[in-house]
Design a protein around this motif. Structure first.
Motif, PDB file in Angstrom:
ATOM      1  N   UNK A  88      16.409  40.942  17.654  1.00  0.00           N
ATOM      2  CA  UNK A  88      15.224  40.743  18.500  1.00  0.00           C
ATOM      3  C   UNK A  88      14.006  40.273  17.689  1.00  0.00           C
ATOM      4  N   UNK A  89      13.786  40.894  16.531  1.00  0.00           N
ATOM      5  CA  UNK A  89      12.587  40.532  15.746  1.00  0.00           C
ATOM      6  C   UNK A  89      12.666  39.093  15.251  1.00  0.00           C
ATOM      7  N   UNK A  90      13.873  38.634  14.943  1.00  0.00           N
ATOM      8  CA  UNK A  90      14.038  37.257  14.463  1.00  0.00           C
ATOM      9  C   UNK A  90      13.814  36.265  15.602  1.00  0.00           C
ATOM     10  N   UNK A  91      14.284  36.634  16.783  1.00  0.00           N
ATOM     11  CA  UNK A  91      14.065  35.764  17.950  1.00  0.00           C
ATOM     12  C   UNK A  91      12.571  35.620  18.221  1.00  0.00           C
ATOM     13  N   UNK A  92      11.853  36.743  18.170  1.00  0.00           N
ATOM     14  CA  UNK A  92      10.401  36.681  18.359  1.00  0.00           C
ATOM     15  C   UNK A  92       9.762  35.800  17.283  1.00  0.00           C
ATOM     16  N   UNK A  93      10.213  35.964  16.047  1.00  0.00           N
ATOM     17  CA  UNK A  93       9.612  35.214  14.938  1.00  0.00           C
ATOM     18  C   UNK A  93       9.894  33.715  15.067  1.00  0.00           C
TER      19      UNK A  93
END
Lengths: 89, 406
Positions: free
Chosen positions: B75-80
């Motif tokens: 999830x954090x990579x998708x947001x980034x």
């Protein structure tokens, strides 16, 4: 699940499930002899795909498959060879 | 400001925050004090002692990212990745048009991809090692956001990741500035963190600094007599940092520049030596060539742990004098975003400069004993030329950055 055969459609399904599909590639076109790299799959995608094939078909692929099998046609052949070996006589 | 040292300017912002997805939504909420903190929805928190978080609303990753990336990203990579797309578009940069080695990526991380990792660990325990995704090899990893941003955008210049908890968000921007000074034309920097999943949650609970309050309006109350820990959030900001001359050459709009930076590490407990935050502030001011009176507003670290609030207030009062500078903590609307917090504060400072409005610290009835001029209740209409952003990381990291108007 006797007399299983592994088809291009099976491979495409497993590729999609495990690694997704490059939107710029026509997956429904003639991709049997297109190299995985040109289909947008790097070695890790193939590692994941081989793992999923092994689980689903209860076979063990040689580690060299990831490095040496470059096209869907060859992958389908290799998997079917294994299915033949493990199938009951 | 010597002619030999190129300035690092910010030309693009990409924001994914609990109170707004995208810069426009975030600023519209932040300028009027609208909070994004609420009861956790990403998992059932009822069995946990802390139940509030700041979750990014309305983010459907598959609407923004190809399936090849969905299979291999937390999830954090998708947001980034999405924040990076927005930041580059905001900057008017098309990476394919620039030489690959002229562009770098430097982000920060505090915990890596916990949600993805939790899923794979569950498969390991429940089904066996052959069920663990090959992508677990990097999807959890601290450096994964930098790597995926680099690959997606063809950026092959100096890149890396900084891991120093919340301070890392400023440390990454400082590293980006270093690379600009050494000749890289553009660096994608900032940070996005997210670990609102059971595994990430218990790790945070173990740190002992989470608020157990259930009222989103009061649970995270830095500098208040009732301060009792923080509410975590997810998200952050990605910034396009460019060499000033290169930005001017292509006619880019500049939000502001990274004027100064300082970092220190706290002495060992029991040493009797003072905490390092004040020194970090002084180093950042010296680096910027500014006096305390040049700073218009401070974006506080705002730990909401009484001892840490006291240390921060004392550092600010020592440098600026009691009530000597307006102080705010818009992170009271998002929760603490770990490595994503300070880049979001830097972005917020730049937006505050553009509008001439400092957003308020919500949820706070400040303790007058701290002697801070805390911006509470209403946002403050004022001219901002220089803002100081503070960020502290668990274990003794102190970082301070000065952001200057264009």
């Amino acid at each position: 699940m006797d007399n299983q055969t592994f088809t291009l459609e099976d491979l495409k399904r497993i590729l999609r499930e495990g690694a997704g599909a490059d939107e710029s590639v026509d997956f429904d076109g003639d991709i049997l002899d297109t190299e995985f790299e040109d289909l947008g799959y790097e070695s890790l995608a193939l590692l994941e795909t081989c793992g999923r094939i092994e689980r689903e078909y209860a076979i063990t692929l040689d580690d060299s498959v990831v490095g040496e099998v470059r096209t869907p046609r060859r992958m389908v052949e290799v998997v079917n060879e294994h299915l033949g070996q493990t199938a009951p006589a | 400001m010597s002619t030999g040292t190129p300035r690092a300017v910010v030309t693009g912002l990409g924001i994914t925050a609990p109170n707004g997805l995208g810069t426009e939504a975030y600023w519209a909420a932040t300028r009027v004090g609208k909070s994004g903190i609420g009861r956790i929805t990403r998992f059932d928190p009822s069995a946990y002692p802390a139940r509030l978080a700041g979750e990014v609303p309305g983010f459907t990753a598959s609407e923004h990212l190809p399936s090849r990336l969905m299979a291999q990203t937390d999830h954090m990579t998708r947001l980034a990745l999405v924040a990076t797309d927005w930041a580059l578009a905001d900057a008017g940069v098309v990476p394919a048009d620039l030489p690959p080695y002229s562009m770098g990526v430097v982000t920060a991380s505090s915990s890596g991809g916990f949600e993805f990792g939790q899923g794979e660990l569950q498969k390991l325990w429940a089904e066996g090692s052959q069920y663990v995704s090959a992508y677990q090899s990097f999807a959890w990893f601290y450096a994964v956001n930098s790597g995926q941003i680099s690959i997606r955008n063809g950026m092959k210049g100096p890149s890396g990741v900084v891991v120093s908890d919340q301070a890392g968000g400023l440390d990454a921007l400082a590293q980006a500035r270093r690379q600009i000074r050494k000749g890289t034309r553009l660096v994608v920097s900032g940070s996005v963190d997210a670990s609102i999943c059971p595994w990430g949650w218990v790790a945070q609970l173990a740190g002992g600094r989470l608020s157990t309050g259930d009222d989103p309006g009061t649970a995270y109350a830095p500098f208040a007599p009732s301060a009792a820990g923080h509410v975590p959030g997810e998200g952050g900001a990605i910034l396009v940092v460019e060499d000033e001359a290169a930005a001017a050459e292509r006619g880019a709009t500049v939000y502001g520049h990274l004027a100064g930076y300082g970092s220190t590490f706290d002495p060992a407990p029991g040493s009797g030596r003072p905490p390092g935050l004040r020194k970090a502030v002084e180093l950042a001011l010296d680096d910027a060539g500014l006096a305390p009176g040049d700073i218009d507003v401070v974006f506080a670290d705002a730990a909401a742990v009484p001892e840490l609030d006291r240390v921060e207030a004392e550092a600010l009062n020592a440098v600026f004098g009691p009530r000597g500078v307006p102080v705010t903590a818009p992170k009271t609307m998002t929760g603490r975003l770990y490595s994503g917090a300070a880049p979001l504060d830097v972005a917020t400072a730049l937006l505050a400069m553009r509008e001439g409005l400092v957003p308020a610290t919500v949820t706070v009835e400040p303790d007058p004993g701290y002697d801070l001029d805390l911006v509470t209740g209403q946002p403050r209409v004022m001219t901002v030329r220089h803002a100081l952003v503070l960020a502290r990381g668990h274990g003794g990291f102190n970082s301070a950055a000065v952001v200057g108007a264009p």
